[in-house]
Design a protein around this motif. Sequence first.
Motif, mmCIF file in Angstrom:
data_model
loop_
_atom_site.group_PDB
_atom_site.id
_atom_site.type_symbol
_atom_site.label_atom_id
_atom_site.label_comp_id
_atom_site.label_asym_id
_atom_site.label_seq_id
_atom_site.Cartn_x
_atom_site.Cartn_y
_atom_site.Cartn_z
ATOM 1 N N ASN A 159 -60.233 -71.762 -8.063
ATOM 2 C CA ASN A 159 -60.997 -70.658 -7.468
ATOM 3 C C ASN A 159 -60.639 -70.475 -5.991
ATOM 4 O OD1 ASN A 159 -62.318 -70.234 -9.894
ATOM 5 N ND2 ASN A 159 -64.175 -71.325 -9.297
ATOM 6 N N LYS A 160 -60.563 -71.576 -5.274
ATOM 7 C CA LYS A 160 -60.189 -71.510 -3.860
ATOM 8 C C LYS A 160 -58.786 -70.930 -3.696
ATOM 9 C CE LYS A 160 -63.002 -75.456 -2.308
ATOM 10 N NZ LYS A 160 -62.960 -76.846 -1.759
ATOM 11 N N ALA A 161 -57.892 -71.348 -4.594
ATOM 12 C CA ALA A 161 -56.513 -70.864 -4.520
ATOM 13 C C ALA A 161 -56.444 -69.352 -4.718
ATOM 14 C CB ALA A 161 -55.651 -71.583 -5.567
ATOM 15 N N LEU A 162 -57.268 -68.830 -5.621
ATOM 16 C CA LEU A 162 -57.265 -67.386 -5.862
ATOM 17 C C LEU A 162 -57.664 -66.603 -4.611
ATOM 18 C CD1 LEU A 162 -58.821 -67.115 -9.440
ATOM 19 C CD2 LEU A 162 -56.466 -66.637 -8.773
ATOM 20 N N VAL A 163 -58.638 -67.121 -3.884
ATOM 21 C CA VAL A 163 -59.049 -66.455 -2.642
ATOM 22 C C VAL A 163 -57.908 -66.478 -1.634
ATOM 23 C CG1 VAL A 163 -60.668 -66.501 -0.702
ATOM 24 C CG2 VAL A 163 -61.478 -66.985 -3.026
ATOM 25 N N TYR A 164 -57.207 -67.614 -1.551
ATOM 26 C CA TYR A 164 -56.048 -67.695 -0.657
ATOM 27 C C TYR A 164 -54.955 -66.717 -1.093
ATOM 28 C CZ TYR A 164 -57.866 -71.969 1.534
ATOM 29 O OH TYR A 164 -58.626 -72.873 2.234
ATOM 30 N N LEU A 165 -54.768 -66.574 -2.388
ATOM 31 C CA LEU A 165 -53.745 -65.656 -2.889
ATOM 32 C C LEU A 165 -54.032 -64.220 -2.481
ATOM 33 C CD1 LEU A 165 -53.072 -67.004 -6.498
ATOM 34 C CD2 LEU A 165 -51.443 -66.887 -4.629
ATOM 35 N N VAL A 166 -55.315 -63.838 -2.553
ATOM 36 C CA VAL A 166 -55.679 -62.486 -2.145
ATOM 37 C C VAL A 166 -55.306 -62.253 -0.683
ATOM 38 C CG1 VAL A 166 -57.626 -60.933 -1.738
ATOM 39 C CG2 VAL A 166 -57.504 -62.239 -3.862
ATOM 40 N N GLY A 167 -55.462 -63.279 0.148
ATOM 41 C CA GLY A 167 -55.095 -63.180 1.556
ATOM 42 C C GLY A 167 -53.644 -63.486 1.832
ATOM 43 N N LYS A 168 -52.850 -63.678 0.764
ATOM 44 C CA LYS A 168 -51.417 -63.989 0.855
ATOM 45 C C LYS A 168 -51.154 -65.273 1.644
ATOM 46 C CE LYS A 168 -49.940 -59.201 0.220
ATOM 47 N NZ LYS A 168 -49.106 -58.072 0.705
ATOM 48 N N ASP A 169 -52.117 -66.175 1.600
ATOM 49 C CA ASP A 169 -51.948 -67.494 2.220
ATOM 50 C C ASP A 169 -51.415 -68.442 1.133
ATOM 51 O OD1 ASP A 169 -52.045 -69.903 3.503
ATOM 52 O OD2 ASP A 169 -54.157 -69.785 4.093
ATOM 53 N N TYR A 170 -50.131 -68.296 0.831
ATOM 54 C CA TYR A 170 -49.551 -69.026 -0.278
ATOM 55 C C TYR A 170 -49.448 -70.528 -0.011
ATOM 56 C CZ TYR A 170 -48.309 -64.254 -1.534
ATOM 57 O OH TYR A 170 -48.362 -62.918 -1.821
ATOM 58 N N VAL A 171 -49.300 -70.902 1.225
ATOM 59 C CA VAL A 171 -49.218 -72.331 1.561
ATOM 60 C C VAL A 171 -50.517 -73.042 1.192
ATOM 61 C CG1 VAL A 171 -48.986 -74.005 3.433
ATOM 62 C CG2 VAL A 171 -47.503 -71.982 3.371
ATOM 63 N N SER A 172 -51.637 -72.438 1.563
ATOM 64 C CA SER A 172 -52.937 -73.042 1.235
ATOM 65 C C SER A 172 -53.187 -73.022 -0.266
ATOM 66 C CB SER A 172 -54.057 -72.283 1.953
ATOM 67 O OG SER A 172 -53.938 -72.400 3.358
ATOM 68 N N ALA A 173 -52.749 -71.956 -0.931
ATOM 69 C CA ALA A 173 -52.909 -71.882 -2.386
ATOM 70 C C ALA A 173 -52.126 -72.991 -3.068
ATOM 71 C CB ALA A 173 -52.459 -70.523 -2.894
ATOM 72 N N VAL A 174 -50.899 -73.230 -2.600
ATOM 73 C CA VAL A 174 -50.081 -74.313 -3.162
ATOM 74 C C VAL A 174 -50.808 -75.643 -3.017
ATOM 75 C CG1 VAL A 174 -47.985 -75.689 -2.810
ATOM 76 C CG2 VAL A 174 -47.838 -73.190 -2.928
ATOM 77 N N ARG A 175 -51.428 -75.866 -1.861
ATOM 78 C CA ARG A 175 -52.150 -77.115 -1.626
ATOM 79 C C ARG A 175 -53.269 -77.303 -2.638
ATOM 80 N NH1 ARG A 175 -53.362 -76.182 3.251
ATOM 81 N NH2 ARG A 175 -55.506 -75.460 2.927
ATOM 82 N N GLU A 176 -53.998 -76.236 -2.939
ATOM 83 C CA GLU A 176 -55.084 -76.327 -3.924
ATOM 84 C C GLU A 176 -54.535 -76.628 -5.319
ATOM 85 O OE1 GLU A 176 -58.230 -76.328 -3.171
ATOM 86 O OE2 GLU A 176 -57.997 -75.740 -1.063
ATOM 87 N N TYR A 177 -53.449 -75.950 -5.677
ATOM 88 C CA TYR A 177 -52.868 -76.191 -6.999
ATOM 89 C C TYR A 177 -52.296 -77.600 -7.122
ATOM 90 C CZ TYR A 177 -53.368 -71.206 -7.984
ATOM 91 O OH TYR A 177 -53.889 -69.942 -8.207
ATOM 92 N N GLU A 178 -51.748 -78.123 -6.030
ATOM 93 C CA GLU A 178 -51.216 -79.495 -6.061
ATOM 94 C C GLU A 178 -52.322 -80.510 -6.318
ATOM 95 O OE1 GLU A 178 -49.129 -79.751 -2.365
ATOM 96 O OE2 GLU A 178 -47.197 -79.167 -3.264
ATOM 97 N N GLU A 179 -53.500 -80.268 -5.732
ATOM 98 C CA GLU A 179 -54.633 -81.157 -6.008
ATOM 99 C C GLU A 179 -54.978 -81.146 -7.496
ATOM 100 O OE1 GLU A 179 -58.173 -81.076 -3.660
ATOM 101 O OE2 GLU A 179 -57.098 -80.555 -1.812
ATOM 102 N N CYS A 180 -54.937 -79.962 -8.089
ATOM 103 C CA CYS A 180 -55.209 -79.863 -9.535
ATOM 104 C C CYS A 180 -54.200 -80.666 -10.335
ATOM 105 C CB CYS A 180 -55.154 -78.397 -9.985
ATOM 106 S SG CYS A 180 -56.433 -77.337 -9.315
ATOM 107 N N ILE A 181 -52.929 -80.518 -9.993
ATOM 108 C CA ILE A 181 -51.861 -81.166 -10.761
ATOM 109 C C ILE A 181 -51.912 -82.680 -10.589
ATOM 110 C CG2 ILE A 181 -49.349 -81.346 -11.041
ATOM 111 C CD1 ILE A 181 -49.271 -78.370 -10.030
ATOM 112 N N GLU A 182 -52.265 -83.141 -9.380
ATOM 113 C CA GLU A 182 -52.401 -84.587 -9.155
ATOM 114 C C GLU A 182 -53.523 -85.154 -10.016
ATOM 115 O OE1 GLU A 182 -53.001 -85.240 -5.032
ATOM 116 O OE2 GLU A 182 -50.997 -84.503 -4.450
#
Length: 373
Positions: free
Chosen positions: A264-287
Motif C-alpha cells: 500500500n505504501k509503495a502504491l502511494v510512492y508510485l503515484v508520486g513517481k518516487d520509484y526509489v522509495s517504492a522499491v524499498r517497500e517492495y524489497e521489504e515484502c520480498i525479504e
Amino acid sequence: MATDAPSEDSTPAADGFIASDPLSSPFGSLNDLCYELSSLQELATRGSWRSILDKVSRARKLSLLQKPHEHLCYFSYNVLALIKLRRYGDVSEELASLEDLDHSIYQYESHPDVYPGRSGSMIPFALRWIHAEIPLKLGKRQETLDRLYTLLDFARTRVDEKGSRGLGVSADVWKRREVFVVNSIIGHHLSHKEFGVCVSLIRQLLSGRCRDDPALVSKLGCIQLQIGDLEGAKASFELVEKMGKEERLGSLSEIEFKNLVNRNKALVYLVGKDYVSAVREYEECIERDGSDVVAINNKALCLMYLRDLSDSIKVLENALERVPTVALNETLVVNLCSMYELAYVNHSDIKRTLSNWIARVAPDDFDSSCTRI
C-alpha cells in the motif's frame, strides 16, 4: 505494461468444489467425500487440466461415480478444466445439460435413500460461480453481471441462514464466498472503469459483516488511487495500519498483513513517481516472503522506470528460477519480454529460450503467446 500486480487465480478455493455443507463435516478426507477427489485436487493444483479431463472421462466410462454428489463434483472439475483450457463453447454445452441449478433433483432431500436426514443443495459453489462467469467468455457481459449479482444474493441469504441457526463455521464459509463474488463483480466493473459501483460495493461490505477485512480496505484504497482520490486512498491505507495495531488481521497471516501494508505504501510512492522509495517497500515484502509475486513484479517495473533494465530483468528472472510455480504468470512474463525488447538487440533469441523453458514447466492453461515471439 502497467504497474498493476499480476492477478491472482480467480478460482474458488478447494472447499468450493465439495458438495455443500451437510456432507462436509462427517468425513476426514476428500476421498471419503468423493471417489479419488484428492487426486483431482492435486492435478488442479499442478495445473494438469488435460489430465483432469482424462480422469473424469475414465471415471464416467467405468461407472466409478455412484452417488449424485460425486457426479457433480467430477462435473465441476471437468468444466473448470475446460474453462482453463479456454474451451468456452464446451463449458457452455456442459452447463446447459444441468438446466436449472436449483432444480429439486440437486437437493439432498430428493434422494432420502442416499442422504438420509440431509437437506439443501448439493451443487458445489464453484459450479455456480463458473455458471455465472461463462457468458462473458462468449461475449455476453451483462448476462455474467446479472448472474453474479444473483449469486451474491444467494451467498448473502446463506450467510444469514447459517448465522441465525448458530452454525458459525458454515456462516464463515459463506462470508468468504460472499466476498469472493463481490471481488468477481468488482473485477468486471473495474475493466470498464465503473469505479463508483466498485466503491459502493466495497463500502457496503465494510459497513456490514466485513468491517474487519484489511484486504477489502486496501482494495478500496487502490480504487481511490485510480480515480485520483489520493487523500481518500491514504486514509484507507492508514486505516489498514490501524487495524494491524488492533490485531484485526482478518484472514491474513502476520506476514501477509505486513506485506499488504508495504505494498500500500509503495502504491502511494508510485503515484508520486518516487520509484526509489517504492522499491524499498517492495524489497521489504520480498525479504519477508520470497514468493510475493506482486512485490516482485512491481519492484522490477520500478527499476525499469529508474532506467535500470539490467536489475529489473534480474529480479524477474530470479523469481522464475526460485519460485516458478508462483511467478509463472502471463503478466510477469509479458513484462519480462518487454524488458528484453528494450534491453537487447537479439531479444527474439532470448525470448525463444524463455518460451522453450515455459513449455517444459508451465501448467496446461498458460498462454504461451505472451512471449510475443
